[in-house]
Design a protein around this motif. Structure first.
Motif, PDB file in Angstrom:
ATOM      1  N   SER A   1      45.637  47.742   3.893  1.00 26.48           N
ATOM      2  CA  SER A   1      44.528  48.703   3.848  1.00 26.48           C
ATOM      3  C   SER A   1      43.161  48.033   3.843  1.00 26.48           C
ATOM      4  O   SER A   1      42.168  48.634   4.226  1.00 26.48           O
ATOM      5  CB  SER A   1      44.658  49.586   2.609  1.00 26.48           C
ATOM      6  OG  SER A   1      44.426  48.819   1.442  1.00 26.48           O
ATOM      7  N   ASN A   2      43.102  46.790   3.372  1.00 19.93           N
ATOM      8  CA  ASN A   2      41.822  46.063   3.289  1.00 19.93           C
ATOM      9  C   ASN A   2      41.648  45.052   4.396  1.00 19.93           C
ATOM     10  O   ASN A   2      40.722  44.267   4.341  1.00 19.93           O
ATOM     11  CB  ASN A   2      41.797  45.206   2.021  1.00 19.93           C
ATOM     12  CG  ASN A   2      41.640  46.028   0.777  1.00 19.93           C
ATOM     13  OD1 ASN A   2      41.250  47.166   0.834  1.00 19.93           O
ATOM     14  ND2 ASN A   2      41.931  45.403  -0.349  1.00 19.93           N
TER      15      ASN A   2
ATOM     16  N   ARG B   1      36.679  46.926  -6.513  1.00 15.70           N
ATOM     17  CA  ARG B   1      37.503  46.677  -5.327  1.00 15.70           C
ATOM     18  C   ARG B   1      38.995  46.913  -5.576  1.00 15.70           C
ATOM     19  O   ARG B   1      39.686  47.405  -4.703  1.00 15.70           O
ATOM     20  CB  ARG B   1      37.259  45.247  -4.824  1.00 15.70           C
ATOM     21  CG  ARG B   1      37.657  45.072  -3.362  1.00 15.70           C
ATOM     22  CD  ARG B   1      37.195  43.756  -2.804  1.00 15.70           C
ATOM     23  NE  ARG B   1      37.986  43.370  -1.645  1.00 15.70           N
ATOM     24  CZ  ARG B   1      37.742  43.734  -0.401  1.00 15.70           C
ATOM     25  NH1 ARG B   1      36.685  44.494  -0.140  1.00 15.70           N
ATOM     26  NH2 ARG B   1      38.501  43.341   0.591  1.00 15.70           N
ATOM     27  N   GLY B   2      39.465  46.608  -6.756  1.00 15.26           N
ATOM     28  CA  GLY B   2      40.827  47.005  -7.105  1.00 15.26           C
ATOM     29  C   GLY B   2      41.916  46.073  -6.622  1.00 15.26           C
ATOM     30  O   GLY B   2      41.657  45.166  -5.837  1.00 15.26           O
ATOM     31  N   CYS B   3      43.126  46.319  -7.123  1.00 21.32           N
ATOM     32  CA  CYS B   3      44.263  45.475  -6.792  1.00 21.32           C
ATOM     33  C   CYS B   3      45.514  46.332  -6.868  1.00 21.32           C
ATOM     34  O   CYS B   3      46.284  46.249  -7.795  1.00 21.32           O
ATOM     35  CB  CYS B   3      44.334  44.309  -7.771  1.00 21.32           C
ATOM     36  SG  CYS B   3      45.564  43.097  -7.284  1.00 21.32           S
ATOM     37  N   HIS B   4      45.693  47.186  -5.840  1.00 24.49           N
ATOM     38  CA  HIS B   4      46.705  48.242  -5.927  1.00 24.49           C
ATOM     39  C   HIS B   4      48.135  47.762  -5.816  1.00 24.49           C
ATOM     40  O   HIS B   4      49.048  48.485  -6.163  1.00 24.49           O
ATOM     41  CB  HIS B   4      46.439  49.288  -4.850  1.00 24.49           C
ATOM     42  CG  HIS B   4      45.085  49.851  -4.956  1.00 24.49           C
ATOM     43  ND1 HIS B   4      44.712  50.631  -6.014  1.00 24.49           N
ATOM     44  CD2 HIS B   4      43.998  49.703  -4.175  1.00 24.49           C
ATOM     45  CE1 HIS B   4      43.445  50.969  -5.851  1.00 24.49           C
ATOM     46  NE2 HIS B   4      42.991  50.414  -4.762  1.00 24.49           N
ATOM     47  N   LEU B   5      48.335  46.567  -5.304  1.00 29.52           N
ATOM     48  CA  LEU B   5      49.711  46.109  -5.134  1.00 29.52           C
ATOM     49  C   LEU B   5      50.211  45.363  -6.373  1.00 29.52           C
ATOM     50  O   LEU B   5      51.322  44.856  -6.380  1.00 29.52           O
ATOM     51  CB  LEU B   5      49.823  45.218  -3.897  1.00 29.52           C
ATOM     52  CG  LEU B   5      49.681  45.966  -2.566  1.00 29.52           C
ATOM     53  CD1 LEU B   5      49.740  45.019  -1.394  1.00 29.52           C
ATOM     54  CD2 LEU B   5      50.764  47.018  -2.426  1.00 29.52           C
TER      55      LEU B   5
ATOM     56  N   THR C   1      50.300  50.933   4.226  1.00 28.99           N
ATOM     57  CA  THR C   1      49.386  50.743   3.079  1.00 28.99           C
ATOM     58  C   THR C   1      49.234  49.288   2.612  1.00 28.99           C
ATOM     59  O   THR C   1      48.365  49.012   1.785  1.00 28.99           O
ATOM     60  CB  THR C   1      49.725  51.615   1.827  1.00 28.99           C
ATOM     61  OG1 THR C   1      50.864  51.070   1.155  1.00 28.99           O
ATOM     62  CG2 THR C   1      49.933  53.076   2.156  1.00 28.99           C
ATOM     63  N   ILE C   2      50.037  48.356   3.132  1.00 30.07           N
ATOM     64  CA  ILE C   2      49.873  46.992   2.600  1.00 30.07           C
ATOM     65  C   ILE C   2      48.699  46.256   3.247  1.00 30.07           C
ATOM     66  O   ILE C   2      48.307  45.199   2.773  1.00 30.07           O
ATOM     67  CB  ILE C   2      51.160  46.123   2.698  1.00 30.07           C
ATOM     68  CG1 ILE C   2      51.568  45.849   4.145  1.00 30.07           C
ATOM     69  CG2 ILE C   2      52.291  46.743   1.892  1.00 30.07           C
ATOM     70  CD1 ILE C   2      52.690  44.807   4.255  1.00 30.07           C
TER      71      ILE C   2
HETATM   72  C1  LIG Z   1      42.403  45.058  -1.338  1.00 26.49           C
HETATM   73  O1  LIG Z   1      41.733  43.838  -1.590  1.00 26.49           O
HETATM   74  C2  LIG Z   1      41.703  43.461  -2.943  1.00 26.49           C
HETATM   75  C3  LIG Z   1      40.871  42.211  -3.084  1.00 26.49           C
HETATM   76  O2  LIG Z   1      40.662  41.555  -1.882  1.00 26.49           O
HETATM   77  C4  LIG Z   1      43.109  43.212  -3.427  1.00 26.49           C
HETATM   78  O3  LIG Z   1      43.089  42.863  -4.794  1.00 26.49           O
HETATM   79  C5  LIG Z   1      43.878  44.486  -3.251  1.00 26.49           C
HETATM   80  O4  LIG Z   1      45.211  44.271  -3.619  1.00 26.49           O
HETATM   81  C6  LIG Z   1      43.821  44.936  -1.832  1.00 26.49           C
HETATM   82  N1  LIG Z   1      44.467  46.194  -1.748  1.00 26.49           N
HETATM   83  C7  LIG Z   1      45.507  46.349  -0.996  1.00 26.49           C
HETATM   84  C8  LIG Z   1      46.110  47.725  -1.017  1.00 26.49           C
HETATM   85  O5  LIG Z   1      45.955  45.475  -0.299  1.00 26.49           O
END
Ligand SMILES: *[C@@H]1O[C@H](CO)[C@@H](O)[C@H](O)[C@H]1NC(C)=O
Ligand SMILES: *[C@@H]1O[C@H](CO)[C@@H](O)[C@H](O)[C@H]1NC(C)=O
Ligand SMILES: *[C@@H]1O[C@H](CO)[C@@H](O)[C@H](O)[C@H]1NC(C)=O
Ligand SMILES: *[C@@H]1O[C@H](CO)[C@@H](O)[C@H](O)[C@H]1NC(C)=O
Ligand SMILES: *[C@@H]1O[C@H](CO)[C@@H](O)[C@H](O)[C@H]1NC(C)=O
Length: 513
Positions: A109-110, A505-509, A106-107
């Motif tokens: 994912s983008n 877009r979010g910032c899940h970490l 999951t780290i």
């Molecule tokens: C996905 O990308 C966004 C912005 O580029 C970032 O804030 C977010 O943490 C990323 N999500 C993951 C799970 O890496």
């Protein structure tokens, strides 16, 4: 009903089980009775659905598939498992993955592929993973894949940066209980672990033969065919022959990615028209000449559909080579690890691609260009063929007993009549009740059968958390100029999923310390 008859077949089985080279105990046999079986008819090369039928497994093989009305000899002591209302499928075959990367789950994912190479790839990771990380990542990743009904895996095991990490990956494969074609990797590292060292390790691993008498066989993974000196390539080829590897696999990226390990290049080394199977992963820029070479030498490509979409690796033309292709997962830490999802994504991608050719002319398609049976064969039988194994990826007499049993009445499956459509389009991993590799249960009643799975989970989590923190602290690279001096970098338009301000877009970490 079970019949206990002393027919010649039965005596033969008894003789076999008492006279095996190891002199081990009597044959273990399992009967799956009364289910719907997705069998394979070797005469017509087609799937054959057997209803109200049974599968008899003795030791590591399927001994018979039969309709309950026929008289079949069932060895004494056979365990019977009632599969009435359930679907019995061959195990799925994954022809491309990197098991060691499980700890990245999951780290990334983008991530884009250009980021992947400099952050998560084999070279970016070379100083960060210990032998423990490689071992436990490989093991936990393979258990995940067995849980999903994938019984055969061709692993491009490039998490090897020392004798210890190379050995750890192999040990993880062996301990998993999966049928792994472990692609021992030879690659140009900058940490001092030279090609010579790696080839020496390959020979010692082959000679030691720790994998013998397990479900693992030794393969070779090598990406230097197109870029290394002819001297190096020839030394790798010689080492592969000496180690008697069961398969060779190579990344065939090509286009803007380089890594042009094409059938043409291997053929120029006289290393294509050979008895060893060669699996070209991705092959997105395959040429018509390359396709023709694959057909004439009976070598295969591994299409990794989710990877193709996630990373944007190449044009959607791989449907031209489906007669010489199997499916692969690739970086299972960034997306699904199961082959059914790959089959589903691939099926719908091919359908869309071919529909669009008609729609682009403002015409209306009349028929559907690809069937669920074709997708199912890519996910099973073709994987076996890519490995030159006629006994893998099918349910037929004499085949390896790699068996997957699906619940027939889960909420998602309830109502099915076509078991192939049920599996390809409606099932998920949670519908898989039992998984056998070579007649051994690796999942039973929905639970993995490995000893001390809780302990493995704890050990894996310790490693994964360490890696995830390490990567969190590693700044993202600025990708500017050109990729490997091959092609210009270019930003991709990012989507906006919110009305008004923001993009969603979010910032899940953010909360992960
Ligand atoms: C996905 O990308 C966004 C912005 O580029 C970032 O804030 C977010 O943490 C990323 N999500 C993951 C799970 O890496
Ligand atoms: C299969 O078994 C069910 C119930 O046991 C029965 O109703 C059905 O007719 C059988 N089908 C065939 C094809 O034998
Ligand atoms: C081979 O494997 C079987 C089954 O796992 C085991 O019982 C046997 O001891 C093994 N033999 C050797 C020589 O390792
Ligand atoms: C080489 O490997 C094949 C299977 O991949 C096996 O059948 C054969 O016996 C092996 N040969 C030697 C000399 O080990
Ligand atoms: C591969 O080898 C076979 C048998 O030796 C030969 O007939 C065939 O032409 C070869 N194919 C290529 C592409 O070299």
């Amino acid at each position: 009903m079970l019949l206990f008859m002393h027919s010649p077949t039965f005596r033969c089985l008894v003789a076999l089980c008492f006279c095996g080279i190891l002199g081990v105990s009597r044959a273990s046999s399992i009967l799956f009775s009364g289910g719907t079986i997705i069998a394979f008819d070797q005469a017509t090369e087609a799937l054959q659905v057997l209803r109200n039928s049974s599968v008899l497994v003795v030791d590591d093989r399927i001994v018979s598939l039969f309709d309950s009305r026929l008289d079949v000899t069932i060895p004494e002591g056979t365990e019977e498992i009632d599969v009435t209302g359930k679907i019995v499928s061959p195990g799925f075959v994954d022809t491309h993955r990197h098991g060691w990367q499980t700890g990245f789950k999951t780290i990334a994912s983008n991530t884009s592929l250009s980021e992947y190479f400099v952050r998560y790839g084999e070279f970016a990771s070379q100083d960060k993973l210990t032998a423990e990380d490689v071992y436990i990542g490989q093991l936990a990743g393979l258990l995940q894949t067995l849980n999903a009904g994938v019984t055969t895996i061709l692993d491009h095991a490039h998490g090897s940066w020392s004798d210890e990490t190379a050995q750890a990956g192999l040990d993880g494969s062996i301990d998993s209980g999966a049928r792994v074609f472990h692609g021992f990797t030879v690659h140009a590292l900058t940490n001092g672990y030279s090609i010579t060292d790696q080839l020496a390790k390959l020979q010692s691993v082959a000679q030691e033969g720790k994998f013998k008498n397990t479900s693992v066989s030794l393969g070779l993974a090598y990406d230097g065919f197109s870029t290394a000196t002819a001297e190096e390539v020839n030394s790798v080829i010689d080492a592969a022959k000496q180690a008697n590897v069961s398969v060779v696999t190579t990344h065939y990226g090509s286009g803007p990615w380089g890594s042009d390990n094409s059938p043409e290049v291997l053929h120029s080394y006289n290393f294509l028209n050979i008895s060893t199977p060669i699996v070209f992963s991705h092959a997105n820029f395959l040429t018509t000449q390359g396709a023709s070479l694959l057909r004439s030498t009976n070598q295969y490509v591994s299409t990794a559909p989710e990877s193709k979409s996630h990373f944007g690796v190449g044009p959607q033309t791989a449907y031209h080579i489906q007669d010489q292709a199997a499916l692969g997962v690739d970086t299972h830490s960034t997306f699904s690890a199961d082959i059914i999802t790959q089959a589903r994504i691939w099926l719908q991608t091919v359908r869309r691609t071919l529909y669009v050719q008609v729609l682009d002319k403002w015409n209306v398609p009349t028929n559907n260009p690809m069937s669920v049976n074709q997708a199912f064969l890519l996910a099973t039988r073709h994987g076996g063929l890519a490995l030159r194994r006629q006994d893998i990826g099918i349910l037929a007499e004499g085949a390896k007993a790699d068996v997957v049993v699906f619940s027939g009445d889960s909420p998602g499956l309830l109502g099915w009549v076509d078991p192939v459509a049920a599996v390809v389009l409606h099932s998920h991993v949670g519908d898989i009740e039992h998984v056998l590799v070579e007649g051994r249960f690796v999942k039973r009643d929905g639970k993995l059968m490995v000893g001390n799975y809780a302990g493995i989970q704890q050990r894996f989590l310790k490693s994964a958390r360490r890696l995830q923190h390490l990567w969190k602290e590693t700044p993202y690279p600025a990708l500017e100029g050109a990729f490997n001096d091959i092609a210009d970098y270019e930003p991709v338009k990012e989507v906006d999923t919110l009305r008004g301000d923001g993009t969603g877009r979010g910032c899940h970490l953010a909360g992960f310390h």
